[in-house]
Design an enzyme around this catalytic site. Structure first.
Site, PDB file in Angstrom:
ATOM      1  N   ASN A 150      39.122  30.567  31.118  1.00 13.39           N
ATOM      2  CA  ASN A 150      40.395  30.447  31.840  1.00 13.39           C
ATOM      3  C   ASN A 150      41.342  29.482  31.136  1.00 13.39           C
ATOM      4  O   ASN A 150      42.546  29.739  31.035  1.00 13.39           O
ATOM      5  CB  ASN A 150      40.152  29.989  33.284  1.00 13.39           C
ATOM      6  CG  ASN A 150      39.870  31.166  34.209  1.00 13.39           C
ATOM      7  OD1 ASN A 150      39.808  32.313  33.760  1.00 13.39           O
ATOM      8  ND2 ASN A 150      39.687  30.903  35.488  1.00 13.39           N
TER       9      ASN A 150
ATOM     10  N   ARG B  71      40.025  39.745  37.566  1.00  8.54           N
ATOM     11  CA  ARG B  71      41.424  39.391  37.817  1.00  8.54           C
ATOM     12  C   ARG B  71      41.843  39.985  39.149  1.00  8.54           C
ATOM     13  O   ARG B  71      41.519  41.141  39.435  1.00  8.54           O
ATOM     14  CB  ARG B  71      42.350  40.000  36.742  1.00  8.54           C
ATOM     15  CG  ARG B  71      42.144  39.530  35.352  1.00  8.54           C
ATOM     16  CD  ARG B  71      42.739  40.535  34.376  1.00  8.54           C
ATOM     17  NE  ARG B  71      42.118  41.859  34.513  1.00  8.54           N
ATOM     18  CZ  ARG B  71      42.628  42.993  34.048  1.00  8.54           C
ATOM     19  NH1 ARG B  71      43.780  42.990  33.421  1.00  8.54           N
ATOM     20  NH2 ARG B  71      41.991  44.145  34.202  1.00  8.54           N
TER      21      ARG B  71
ATOM     22  N   LYS C  31      44.162  25.407  38.806  1.00  6.17           N
ATOM     23  CA  LYS C  31      43.015  24.623  39.294  1.00  6.17           C
ATOM     24  C   LYS C  31      41.961  24.433  38.204  1.00  6.17           C
ATOM     25  O   LYS C  31      41.437  23.331  38.008  1.00  6.17           O
ATOM     26  CB  LYS C  31      42.440  25.361  40.509  1.00  6.17           C
ATOM     27  CG  LYS C  31      40.969  25.177  40.788  1.00  6.17           C
ATOM     28  CD  LYS C  31      40.556  25.940  42.014  1.00  6.17           C
ATOM     29  CE  LYS C  31      39.967  27.300  41.748  1.00  6.17           C
ATOM     30  NZ  LYS C  31      38.614  27.371  41.255  1.00  6.17           N
TER      31      LYS C  31
ATOM     32  N   CYS D 249      43.518  30.293  40.285  1.00  2.00           N
ATOM     33  CA  CYS D 249      42.491  29.976  39.272  1.00  2.00           C
ATOM     34  C   CYS D 249      43.001  29.127  38.119  1.00  2.00           C
ATOM     35  O   CYS D 249      42.489  28.022  37.892  1.00  2.00           O
ATOM     36  CB  CYS D 249      41.902  31.273  38.723  1.00  2.00           C
ATOM     37  SG  CYS D 249      41.213  32.302  40.025  1.00  2.00           S
TER      38      CYS D 249
ATOM     39  N   GLU E  17      32.219  34.648  37.507  1.00  4.17           N
ATOM     40  CA  GLU E  17      32.967  35.902  37.643  1.00  4.17           C
ATOM     41  C   GLU E  17      34.249  35.836  36.824  1.00  4.17           C
ATOM     42  O   GLU E  17      34.902  34.817  36.791  1.00  4.17           O
ATOM     43  CB  GLU E  17      33.288  36.102  39.132  1.00  4.17           C
ATOM     44  CG  GLU E  17      33.876  37.432  39.456  1.00  4.17           C
ATOM     45  CD  GLU E  17      33.076  38.563  38.835  1.00  4.17           C
ATOM     46  OE1 GLU E  17      31.965  38.814  39.290  1.00  4.17           O
ATOM     47  OE2 GLU E  17      33.575  39.190  37.871  1.00  4.17           O
TER      48      GLU E  17
ATOM     49  N   ARG F 259      49.222  31.932  46.271  1.00  5.39           N
ATOM     50  CA  ARG F 259      48.695  30.588  45.995  1.00  5.39           C
ATOM     51  C   ARG F 259      49.174  30.123  44.616  1.00  5.39           C
ATOM     52  O   ARG F 259      49.043  30.837  43.644  1.00  5.39           O
ATOM     53  CB  ARG F 259      47.165  30.594  46.061  1.00  5.39           C
ATOM     54  CG  ARG F 259      46.652  30.685  47.499  1.00  5.39           C
ATOM     55  CD  ARG F 259      45.161  30.772  47.546  1.00  5.39           C
ATOM     56  NE  ARG F 259      44.668  32.048  47.055  1.00  5.39           N
ATOM     57  CZ  ARG F 259      43.380  32.327  46.866  1.00  5.39           C
ATOM     58  NH1 ARG F 259      42.468  31.413  47.097  1.00  5.39           N
ATOM     59  NH2 ARG F 259      43.010  33.512  46.431  1.00  5.39           N
TER      60      ARG F 259
ATOM     61  N   GLY G 224      57.010  33.775  30.144  1.00  8.17           N
ATOM     62  CA  GLY G 224      57.540  33.908  31.498  1.00  8.17           C
ATOM     63  C   GLY G 224      57.879  32.568  32.096  1.00  8.17           C
ATOM     64  O   GLY G 224      58.201  31.618  31.373  1.00  8.17           O
TER      65      GLY G 224
HETATM   66  C1  UGA Z   1      42.291  34.740  36.142  1.00 11.03           C
HETATM   67  C2  UGA Z   1      41.501  35.285  34.933  1.00 11.03           C
HETATM   68  O1  UGA Z   1      42.326  36.170  34.198  1.00 11.03           O
HETATM   69  C3  UGA Z   1      40.226  35.983  35.384  1.00 11.03           C
HETATM   70  O2  UGA Z   1      39.464  36.397  34.265  1.00 11.03           O
HETATM   71  C4  UGA Z   1      39.400  35.027  36.231  1.00 11.03           C
HETATM   72  O3  UGA Z   1      38.217  35.637  36.718  1.00 11.03           O
HETATM   73  C5  UGA Z   1      40.230  34.550  37.410  1.00 11.03           C
HETATM   74  O4  UGA Z   1      41.421  33.911  36.907  1.00 11.03           O
HETATM   75  C6  UGA Z   1      39.402  33.568  38.190  1.00 11.03           C
HETATM   76  O5  UGA Z   1      39.057  32.509  37.638  1.00 11.03           O
HETATM   77  O6  UGA Z   1      38.974  33.888  39.299  1.00 11.03           O
HETATM   78  P1  UGA Z   1      43.949  35.826  37.963  1.00 11.03           P
HETATM   79  O7  UGA Z   1      44.111  34.435  38.500  1.00 11.03           O
HETATM   80  O8  UGA Z   1      43.690  36.941  38.906  1.00 11.03           O
HETATM   81  O9  UGA Z   1      42.720  35.866  36.900  1.00 11.03           O
HETATM   82  O10 UGA Z   1      45.287  36.161  37.193  1.00 11.03           O
HETATM   83  P2  UGA Z   1      45.730  36.486  35.697  1.00 11.03           P
HETATM   84  O11 UGA Z   1      45.937  37.925  35.559  1.00 11.03           O
HETATM   85  O12 UGA Z   1      44.842  35.839  34.732  1.00 11.03           O
HETATM   86  O13 UGA Z   1      47.165  35.749  35.657  1.00 11.03           O
HETATM   87  C7  UGA Z   1      47.271  34.333  35.872  1.00 11.03           C
HETATM   88  C8  UGA Z   1      48.713  33.876  35.756  1.00 11.03           C
HETATM   89  O14 UGA Z   1      49.146  33.954  34.404  1.00 11.03           O
HETATM   90  C9  UGA Z   1      49.719  34.702  36.559  1.00 11.03           C
HETATM   91  O15 UGA Z   1      50.645  33.824  37.182  1.00 11.03           O
HETATM   92  C10 UGA Z   1      50.418  35.563  35.533  1.00 11.03           C
HETATM   93  O16 UGA Z   1      51.730  35.895  35.891  1.00 11.03           O
HETATM   94  C11 UGA Z   1      50.408  34.622  34.330  1.00 11.03           C
HETATM   95  N1  UGA Z   1      50.479  35.317  33.029  1.00 11.03           N
HETATM   96  C12 UGA Z   1      49.468  36.146  32.626  1.00 11.03           C
HETATM   97  C13 UGA Z   1      51.558  35.078  32.172  1.00 11.03           C
HETATM   98  O17 UGA Z   1      52.490  34.302  32.502  1.00 11.03           O
HETATM   99  N2  UGA Z   1      51.589  35.706  30.949  1.00 11.03           N
HETATM  100  C14 UGA Z   1      50.599  36.538  30.545  1.00 11.03           C
HETATM  101  O18 UGA Z   1      50.685  37.051  29.414  1.00 11.03           O
HETATM  102  C15 UGA Z   1      49.511  36.768  31.403  1.00 11.03           C
END
Ligand code: UGA
Length: 456
Positions: free
Chosen positions: A208, A154, A263, A260, A151, A328, A253
Site C-alpha cells: 500500500n 480494492r 491510514k 486504507c 488482503e 472515508r 489527481g
Molecule cells: C487499496 C489497495 O489498492 C488495495 O490493494 C488494498 O487491498 C486496499 O487499499 C486495502 O488496504 O484494503 P482501495 O483503498 O480500495 O485499495 O483504493 P485504490 O483503488 O487503491 O485507490 C486509493 C486512492 O488512490 C483513491 O483515492 C484513488 O482515487 C487514488 N488514486 C489511485 C490516484 O489518485 N491515482 C491513481 O493512479 C490510483
C-alpha cells in the site's frame, strides 16, 4: 471446507461471499445484529458491484449463513478468518482494539483444532501477540495455529480481485496450517508467497505504501509538468509502458484517500519511528498528498480573483474514488469543505455516495442533486473530484449551455483536454498547463496563504 469469517465489512463480507461461491460452507459473524439482518435479505451494507447477487445465491444454496454469535459461528469451522477493522488511532498507528477482543473470544471458545487467520491489516508483531492472547484465554488445552493472510482487494473491484489475485500471501510458523491454507487457494493457480509472520504483515503495508508513493510521485511530476509545459498524462503513459514501472497508479489527481492508503502509510511511518528509523520517503509521500488538494483549490481561488463568496459550483464526485459509496478520508469531501469554508455554494452529485456525504457534510450551502447535469445547472464552474467513468463522458455542449463561465476544474484528469478546449472551455487539470492562463507560480492577491502553500 468449513470456514468462519468474523467481521462483515468490505474484506469480511466479500471474503465470506467468495469463499462460499468456491463451494465452502461459511458462517459470517458480526456483532451488529441489524447489519446481519439486512445482509440476510440481500441488502448490502456497502456498495460493491455484484456482491448482493453472490451473497443471495450462496445463502439460498445453503453454503452461506450469518450469526451474531462468535461461539456458534466458529464451532464447526476448520478455518476462522479475522476481518475486523483496524482504524487509525490518534497517534497514527493502527487501533487494534477489535483484533484483541476477537482474539480473546476465540481463545475462550476454542474446543477443537482450528487455523486462525488474520486478514485485517495489522502492524508487524500483531500475529504473534494474537497467538499469545488466544493461548492465554484457552479454557481447554486445544491446539491451534495462527496465520497471517493479508488482503489486497480494492473497493469497487473486490470480487474480481478475490477471484483473480496477483498473489496470495501466507505467513505461518506451522506446516499443518500452511497446507490447510494452500488447499483453500490452490484452485486459483496463482502464486502463493510463503512467509514468516512479520514479513507477511510487512508485505501488506509495503504494497500500500509503495502504491501511495507512486501516486505522490506522479502528483509531484504533475507540478513540474505544469510549470514546464509538459502533459503529465502523456508522461505517465510513456513511463508506464516500461514494464519495470507499470501503467497503474500513475494517474495524477487531487491526492489519494480512502480507508486504507492514508491510514496504512501513516502506520508504516509510525512503525519506522518505533524502530528508531525515520522513513524519509514516506514523510514526503504524506506531505505531497496533504498539499495536493490545496494546490487544486488554489487554481479555483486564483481564477476567481481570490474571492469565492457568492460563487456557485457544480461538483461531480464525493466518493474517495470511483465505483464505491465510501467517503472515508475522501479528498473530494475535504475539497468540498474547503470551498464551502471559502464562501462558495455547492451543487453536488455522486452516483453512489450522496447518502453518506449528506451525513458528514450536512446541508448548509450544499444542494444534493439528482444527476450530473442538475449539479452544473446555472453554476460558475464545473469541478470534478472523483474519477467516475460517467463524468468522463459528460456532454460538453450541455455543460457549456449550463455554466455561467466556461471553465472546468478537472481534479482527476478525466476529461480530454483537447476536446474540452475545442469546445471552448478554459480547462484546468492536474499537471497540464491551461491555455491562456498565467502559471500558478505567481501569487494572487487576497488569497488565504494556507491554500496557496503548494502553489507559491
Ligand atoms: C487499496 C489497495 O489498492 C488495495 O490493494 C488494498 O487491498 C486496499 O487499499 C486495502 O488496504 O484494503 P482501495 O483503498 O480500495 O485499495 O483504493 P485504490 O483503488 O487503491 O485507490 C486509493 C486512492 O488512490 C483513491 O483515492 C484513488 O482515487 C487514488 N488514486 C489511485 C490516484 O489518485 N491515482 C491513481 O493512479 C490510483
Amino acid at each position: 471446507m468449513k470456514i468462519c469469517v468474523i467481521g462483515t465489512g468490505y474484506v469480511g463480507l466479500v471474503g465470506a461471499a467468495i469463499f462460499s461461491d468456491w463451494g465452502n460452507t461459511i458462517v459470517g459473524v458480526d456483532i451488529d445484529s441489524e447489519k446481519i439482518e439486512r445482509i440476510k435479505k440481500g441488502e448490502m451494507p456497502i456498495y460493491e458491484p455484484g456482491l448482493s447477487e453472490i451473497v443471495l445465491k450462496n445463502i439460498s444454496e445453503g453454503r452461506l449463513s450469518f450469526t451474531t454469535s462468535l461461539s456458534e459461528g466458529m464451532r464447526d469451522a476448520e478455518i476462522v478468518f479475522v476481518c475486523v477493522g483496524t482504524p487509525q488511532s490518534e497517534t497514527g498507528d493502527a487501533d487494534l482494539t477489535a483484533v484483541w477482543k476477537v482474539a480473546e473470544e476465540i481463545g475462550r471458545n476454542l474446543e477443537t483444532y482450528k487455523v486462525i487467520v488474520l486478514k485485517s491489516t495489522v502492524p508487524v508483531g500483531t500475529n504473534e501477540k494474537v497467538k499469545k492472547l488466544i493461548k492465554d484465554n484457552l479454557r481447554f488445552n486445544t491446539e491451534f495455529d495462527v496465520v497471517s493472510n493479508p488482503e489486497f482487494l480494492r473497493e469497487g473491484y473486490s470480487i474480481e480481485d478475490m477471484k483473480n489475485p496477483d498473489r496470495t500471501v501466507i505467513g505461518s510458523d506451522s506446516p499443518k496450517a500452511l497446507s490447510i491454507m494452500k488447499s483453500l487457494y490452490a484452485h486459483l493457480g496463482k502464486p502463493i508467497v510463503e512467509a514468516d509472520f512479520k514479513s507477511a504483515e510487512m508485505i501488506k503495508y509495503a504494497s500500500n505504501a509503495f502504491l501511495a508513493s507512486k501516486i505522490s510521485f506522479i502528483n509531484e511530476m504533475a507540478q513540474i509538468c505544469e510549470r514546464s509545459g509538459a502533459d503529465v498524462s502523456v508522461v505517465a503513459k510513456g513511463m508506464g509502458l516500461d514494464s519495470r514501472v507499470g501503467p497503474k497508479f500513475l494517474n495524477a489527481g487531487i491526492g489519494y484517500g480512502g480507508s486504507c492508503f492514508p491510514k496504512d502509510v501513516a502506520a508504516l511511518y509510525k512503525t519506522s519511528t518505533d524502530q528508531a528509523y525515520d522513513f524519509k520517503l514516506l514523510r514526503g509521500v504524506m506531505e505531497v498528498n496533504e498539499l495536493q488538494k490545496n494546490y487544486f483549490v488554489s487554481k479555483i481561488v486564483r481564477y476567481f480573483g481570490g474571492n469565492l463568496s457568492g460563487k456557485t459550483f457544480g461538483v461531480l464526485g464525493l466518493a474517495f474514488k470511483e465505483n464505491t459509496d465510501d467517503i472515508r478520508e475522501s479528498v473530494a469531501i475535504e475539497v468540498v469543505r474547503i470551498l464551502r469554508g471559502l464562501g462558495a455554494y455547492l451543487k453536488v452529485f455522486d452516483p453512489q455516495a450522496m447518502y453518506n456525504s449528506k451525513k458528514v457534510l450536512g446541508e448548509v450551502d450544499i444542494k444534493y442533486c439528482l444527476d450530473k447535469y442538475e449539479a452544473i445547472e446555472d453554476t460558475d464552474a464545473l469541478i470534478i473530484l472523483t474519477e467516475w467513468k460517467e463524468f468522463g463522458t459528460i456532454d460538453l455542449e450541455r455543460v457549456k449551455n449550463s455554466l455561467k463561465n466556461h471553465v472546468i476544474f478537472d481534479g482527476r484528469n478525466i476529461l480530454d483536454r483537447k476536446k474540452a478546449e475545442e469546445a471552448g472551455f478554459t480547462y484546468f487539470a492536474i499537471g497540464k498547463r491551461t491555455n491562456g492562463t498565467e502559471l500558478l507560480s505567481k501569487r494572487p492577491t487576497g488569497t488565504p496563504g494556507v491554500i496557496l502553500k503548494n502553489g507559491d
